[in-house]
Design a protein around this motif. Structure first.
Motif, mmCIF file in Angstrom:
data_model
loop_
_atom_site.group_PDB
_atom_site.id
_atom_site.type_symbol
_atom_site.label_atom_id
_atom_site.label_comp_id
_atom_site.label_asym_id
_atom_site.label_seq_id
_atom_site.Cartn_x
_atom_site.Cartn_y
_atom_site.Cartn_z
ATOM 1 N N ALA A 246 82.969 71.213 -39.518
ATOM 2 C CA ALA A 246 82.801 70.064 -40.415
ATOM 3 C C ALA A 246 83.784 68.948 -40.079
ATOM 4 O O ALA A 246 83.438 67.757 -40.147
ATOM 5 C CB ALA A 246 82.975 70.503 -41.865
ATOM 6 N N LEU A 247 85.004 69.305 -39.706
ATOM 7 C CA LEU A 247 85.995 68.283 -39.349
ATOM 8 C C LEU A 247 85.597 67.583 -38.048
ATOM 9 O O LEU A 247 85.699 66.362 -37.935
ATOM 10 C CB LEU A 247 87.386 68.914 -39.230
ATOM 11 C CG LEU A 247 88.545 67.952 -38.947
ATOM 12 C CD1 LEU A 247 88.578 66.799 -39.945
ATOM 13 C CD2 LEU A 247 89.883 68.706 -38.968
ATOM 14 N N VAL A 248 85.119 68.341 -37.080
ATOM 15 C CA VAL A 248 84.634 67.740 -35.834
ATOM 16 C C VAL A 248 83.471 66.795 -36.143
ATOM 17 O O VAL A 248 83.405 65.673 -35.635
ATOM 18 C CB VAL A 248 84.208 68.827 -34.823
ATOM 19 C CG1 VAL A 248 83.477 68.207 -33.627
ATOM 20 C CG2 VAL A 248 85.418 69.628 -34.354
ATOM 21 N N ASN A 249 82.569 67.223 -36.995
ATOM 22 C CA ASN A 249 81.427 66.409 -37.381
ATOM 23 C C ASN A 249 81.874 65.102 -38.046
ATOM 24 O O ASN A 249 81.319 64.032 -37.780
ATOM 25 C CB ASN A 249 80.526 67.213 -38.328
ATOM 26 C CG ASN A 249 79.269 66.466 -38.713
ATOM 27 O OD1 ASN A 249 79.227 65.789 -39.733
ATOM 28 N ND2 ASN A 249 78.227 66.606 -37.914
ATOM 29 N N ALA A 250 82.897 65.192 -38.902
ATOM 30 C CA ALA A 250 83.410 63.995 -39.582
ATOM 31 C C ALA A 250 84.079 63.042 -38.588
ATOM 32 O O ALA A 250 83.934 61.819 -38.697
ATOM 33 C CB ALA A 250 84.389 64.394 -40.678
ATOM 34 N N ILE A 251 84.797 63.596 -37.625
ATOM 35 C CA ILE A 251 85.433 62.760 -36.594
ATOM 36 C C ILE A 251 84.363 62.014 -35.791
ATOM 37 O O ILE A 251 84.489 60.816 -35.518
ATOM 38 C CB ILE A 251 86.330 63.613 -35.677
ATOM 39 C CG1 ILE A 251 87.547 64.121 -36.465
ATOM 40 C CG2 ILE A 251 86.776 62.819 -34.443
ATOM 41 C CD1 ILE A 251 88.314 65.250 -35.781
ATOM 42 N N ILE A 252 83.306 62.719 -35.424
ATOM 43 C CA ILE A 252 82.196 62.088 -34.703
ATOM 44 C C ILE A 252 81.617 60.939 -35.525
ATOM 45 O O ILE A 252 81.254 59.896 -34.995
ATOM 46 C CB ILE A 252 81.093 63.127 -34.393
ATOM 47 C CG1 ILE A 252 81.578 64.126 -33.343
ATOM 48 C CG2 ILE A 252 79.806 62.450 -33.910
ATOM 49 C CD1 ILE A 252 80.682 65.343 -33.187
ATOM 50 N N GLY A 253 81.549 61.119 -36.843
ATOM 51 C CA GLY A 253 80.919 60.136 -37.721
ATOM 52 C C GLY A 253 81.745 58.908 -38.028
ATOM 53 O O GLY A 253 81.242 57.977 -38.666
ATOM 54 N N GLN A 254 82.987 58.870 -37.568
ATOM 55 C CA GLN A 254 83.848 57.725 -37.864
ATOM 56 C C GLN A 254 83.265 56.438 -37.271
ATOM 57 O O GLN A 254 83.041 56.343 -36.052
ATOM 58 C CB GLN A 254 85.249 57.935 -37.274
ATOM 59 C CG GLN A 254 86.048 59.049 -37.915
ATOM 60 C CD GLN A 254 87.291 59.411 -37.099
ATOM 61 O OE1 GLN A 254 87.477 58.930 -35.977
ATOM 62 N NE2 GLN A 254 88.119 60.275 -37.642
ATOM 63 N N LEU A 255 83.009 55.452 -38.135
ATOM 64 C CA LEU A 255 82.635 54.091 -37.726
ATOM 65 C C LEU A 255 81.375 54.012 -36.867
ATOM 66 O O LEU A 255 81.230 53.099 -36.053
ATOM 67 C CB LEU A 255 83.809 53.416 -36.972
ATOM 68 C CG LEU A 255 85.106 53.277 -37.764
ATOM 69 C CD1 LEU A 255 86.221 52.745 -36.891
ATOM 70 C CD2 LEU A 255 84.908 52.369 -38.973
ATOM 71 N N VAL A 256 80.473 54.983 -37.025
ATOM 72 C CA VAL A 256 79.175 54.888 -36.350
ATOM 73 C C VAL A 256 78.077 55.192 -37.366
ATOM 74 O O VAL A 256 78.336 55.739 -38.434
ATOM 75 C CB VAL A 256 79.056 55.856 -35.141
ATOM 76 C CG1 VAL A 256 80.079 55.516 -34.074
ATOM 77 C CG2 VAL A 256 79.166 57.311 -35.571
ATOM 78 N N SER A 257 76.852 54.839 -37.024
ATOM 79 C CA SER A 257 75.732 55.080 -37.935
ATOM 80 C C SER A 257 75.450 56.577 -38.047
ATOM 81 O O SER A 257 75.819 57.367 -37.166
ATOM 82 C CB SER A 257 74.481 54.368 -37.434
ATOM 83 O OG SER A 257 73.988 55.009 -36.270
ATOM 84 N N VAL A 258 74.783 56.943 -39.128
ATOM 85 C CA VAL A 258 74.416 58.346 -39.338
ATOM 86 C C VAL A 258 73.561 58.847 -38.175
ATOM 87 O O VAL A 258 73.753 59.953 -37.667
ATOM 88 C CB VAL A 258 73.661 58.512 -40.679
ATOM 89 C CG1 VAL A 258 73.096 59.921 -40.826
ATOM 90 C CG2 VAL A 258 74.583 58.192 -41.847
ATOM 91 N N GLY A 259 72.621 58.005 -37.722
ATOM 92 C CA GLY A 259 71.743 58.391 -36.614
ATOM 93 C C GLY A 259 72.501 58.626 -35.325
ATOM 94 O O GLY A 259 72.249 59.609 -34.610
ATOM 95 N N SER A 260 73.437 57.732 -35.019
ATOM 96 C CA SER A 260 74.244 57.884 -33.799
ATOM 97 C C SER A 260 75.083 59.149 -33.851
ATOM 98 O O SER A 260 75.183 59.891 -32.868
ATOM 99 C CB SER A 260 75.166 56.678 -33.613
ATOM 100 O OG SER A 260 74.417 55.506 -33.458
ATOM 101 N N ALA A 261 75.689 59.403 -35.022
ATOM 102 C CA ALA A 261 76.527 60.588 -35.181
ATOM 103 C C ALA A 261 75.703 61.862 -34.993
ATOM 104 O O ALA A 261 76.150 62.822 -34.350
ATOM 105 C CB ALA A 261 77.190 60.581 -36.555
ATOM 106 N N LYS A 262 74.492 61.857 -35.521
ATOM 107 C CA LYS A 262 73.634 63.043 -35.412
ATOM 108 C C LYS A 262 73.256 63.309 -33.959
ATOM 109 O O LYS A 262 73.213 64.460 -33.505
ATOM 110 C CB LYS A 262 72.374 62.846 -36.264
ATOM 111 C CG LYS A 262 71.606 64.120 -36.529
ATOM 112 C CD LYS A 262 70.578 63.932 -37.636
ATOM 113 C CE LYS A 262 69.994 65.276 -38.024
ATOM 114 N NZ LYS A 262 69.027 65.163 -39.126
ATOM 115 N N THR A 263 72.972 62.246 -33.225
ATOM 116 C CA THR A 263 72.625 62.385 -31.812
ATOM 117 C C THR A 263 73.781 63.025 -31.032
ATOM 118 O O THR A 263 73.576 63.960 -30.240
ATOM 119 C CB THR A 263 72.285 61.006 -31.200
ATOM 120 O OG1 THR A 263 71.140 60.482 -31.874
ATOM 121 C CG2 THR A 263 71.987 61.118 -29.715
#
Length: 207
Positions: free
Chosen positions: A47-64
């Motif tokens: 979950a922490l890795v996922n949150a780091i990926i999600g920093q300042l990018v769109s939900v779609g980009s983070a999911k990709t």
């Protein structure tokens, strides 16, 4: 490779009824949408890795990027991610700063310098204080771990653009101020996380 295990944020009628009474405008929106599910990741590291990926990018980009990481690097564990280079992590589609954060986090956990398991028993502010000492982890990332992993009940993030957009759409604020945010947040307490789940939904309307 097994996909990271997920579940839905656990809430029921108690939270919905409380929020509907304390904030009728939100209550009307909740009645209109019915139950909104929020997928969470129970594993603290993933979950922490996922949150780091999600920093300042769109939900779609983070999911990709998240999906690409699992396909390219395997299970999202400290053991797996410390065995590859920051370059390998970065090639999944994120900026190098995030890749280095994830790589160093993996190694620090394996060496016992960071003990995520200890967070389970700490109150929210202590969790935030601990996490924000980790290089590359700020307040927003810590708040996302609280709600999207630990299922803490009262998290509403000023730093989340979608939350602010949801409030603006819901209440008709042209530009949400910090004072307006704090008034809304206090009305939602102690079930701010469920309010956040609906605000995220509201933020996507007309997109």
């Amino acid at each position: 490779m097994a996909a990271v295990e997920t579940k839905f944020f656990d809430y029921d009628r108690k939270e919905v009824e409380y929020l509907s009474q304390s904030d009728p405008v939100l209550g009307a929106a909740m009645a209109r949408f019915g139950r909104v599910e929020r997928e969470i990741i129970p594993d603290l590291f993933a979950a922490l890795v996922n949150a780091i990926i999600g920093q300042l990018v769109s939900v779609g980009s983070a999911k990709t990027v998240w999906n690409r990481m699992q396909e390219s690097l395997g299970d999202i564990t400290p053991e797996n991610l410390s065995a590859v280079s920051a370059d390998d992590i970065q090639r999944c589609g994120m900026i190098m700063k995030k890749a280095v954060t994830i790589s160093e986090l993996s190694k620090d956990i394996l060496q016992g310098k960071i003990r995520l398991g200890d967070l389970r028993v700490l109150p929210d502010q202590e969790v935030i204080r601990y996490l924000t000492t980790i290089k590359g982890v700020g307040l927003w990332t810590a708040e996302m771990l609280l709600i999207n992993c630990m299922e803490r009940p009262d998290v509403v993030s000023w730093g989340d653009i979608a939350i602010r957009r949801g409030m603006e759409k819901l209440y008709g604020f042209p530009k949400l101020t910090k004072d307006q945010f704090e008034v809304c947040k206090s009305r939602y307490s102690p079930y701010g996380s469920v309010a956040s789940i609906y605000l995220w939904k509201i933020s996507t309307l007309n997109e």
